[in-house]
Design an enzyme around this catalytic site. Structure first.
Site: not given
Ligand code: DGY
Length: 321
Positions: A160, A240, A264, A269, A287, A289-290
């Site tokens: 990432i 995180r 994020d 959380e 959160h 991100g994905s």
């Molecule tokens: C993960 O896959 O660890 C992410 O934090 C989920 O978005």
């Protein structure tokens, strides 16, 4: 016909993933999608052959120790696995898989959104338009910080981090990075390696946190490290929450030491440090991100690929332990 393996699924899954899961397995689903307590995790696992879990499930050594003997594998619907005590899983002979690669782009996209959102005051601007407090264009109204051409420090240059660097290069940013190991030259694309994160910090107009969570990085960004950043720097975190000491970050945002932050992910959380809610110079996301349809389907399919491999007696493609 042999009985299908029983999979205990702790949270609701995207429809396409549920469809594939239920055609290959006997699935025990969590229709109400609530976060399960340790007792509910243990009870729900009764008689299951494998668990399909998410980062909201805390699989501590205690919970793993109480899992029924029937459970033979844990697949997590996430790239991160700090919510699973790997030593305990290993001691029980439970293989664990995760979902790397497929969420790299979506998460890097969110990091750039946070950088721009924080630097260009997206939260304040959006609120002014919505609440009709915006009076007129003016030469000095709501000035942000220019991102193009600035120095970006990346703490954690894994998949990432590298995808964040790739996007930042389109903004002509100079990339600095800290990683436990230096990248191979062909992966650096001109990024400048720092063997010491503390020595990199004074060069970071922007700092992106991309290292994994866990005890080694707990509260890594604390008051002392924030002090090493240039004045009016911008910090973003898509990794995180516990990598950041919230007391230190909220104080630095309040004092003006930092210009802004984009977050994020948060410690504890969704019960975030209340100080963030009061600060106009922090751009907050829950959160995400994905959180794209494509990415979440791909994560689910990857978790299923690992379960399929396990029950076919093959090597897990994404084994973490
Ligand atoms: C993960 O896959 O660890 C992410 O934090 C989920 O978005």
């Amino acid at each position: 016909m042999p009985q299908k393996p029983i999979i205990f699924v702790t949270r609701r899954l995207p429809d396409a993933v549920t469809h594939r899961l239920t055609s290959a397995y006997e699935a025990r689903l969590n229709e109400h999608d609530g976060v399960l307590s340790p007792d509910q995790l243990v009870t729900g696992a009764e008689g299951a052959d494998a668990l399909l879990v998410t980062p909201t499930d805390k699989l501590t050594a205690e919970v793993i120790g109480r899992l029924p003997k029937s459970v033979k594998m844990i697949a997590t619907f996430s790239v991160g696995y700090e919510h699973i005590d790997l030593n305990a899983a290993k001691a029980r002979g439970l293989p664990v898989s995760n979902t790397p690669d497929v969420l790299t782009d979506a998460t890097a996209d969110i990091a750039l959104l946070l950088m721009l959102g924080a630097a260009r005051r997206a939260y304040e601007g959006e609120r002014a338009v919505r609440e009709a407090t915006w009076k007129s264009w003016s030469t000095t109204y709501m000035l942000g910080i220019h991102m193009t051409g600035k120095r970006l420090g990346i703490f954690g240059m894994g998949r990432i981090g590298q995808a964040v660097a790739k996007r930042a290069r389109a903004f002509d940013m100079q990339i600095h990075y800290f990683n436990r190991r230096r990248l191979a030259a062909h992966l650096e694309h001109g990024a400048i390696y720092h063997a010491s994160a503390d020595e990199m910090l004074p060069l970071c107009d922007f700092l992106s946190i991309n290292a994994p969570g866990g005890p080694e990085t707990h509260h890594w960004l604390n008051t002392e490290r924030i002090a090493r950043l240039p004045d009016r720097a911008i910090v973003v975190n898509t990794s995180r929450g516990p990598l950041v000491d919230d007391n230190g970050l909220t104080a630095a945002l309040k004092s003006g030491k930092l210009f802004a932050a984009g977050l994020d992910v948060f410690e504890n959380e969704p019960n975030i440090h209340p100080g963030y809610r009061e600060l106009p110079n922090v751009f907050l996301l829950p959160h995400l991100g994905s959180a794209t349809v494509e990415t979440r389907n791909a994560m689910g399919f990857k978790a299923l690929d690992n379960l399929d491999a396990f029950f076919a007696g093959q090597e897990l493609p994404d084994r973490v332990v």
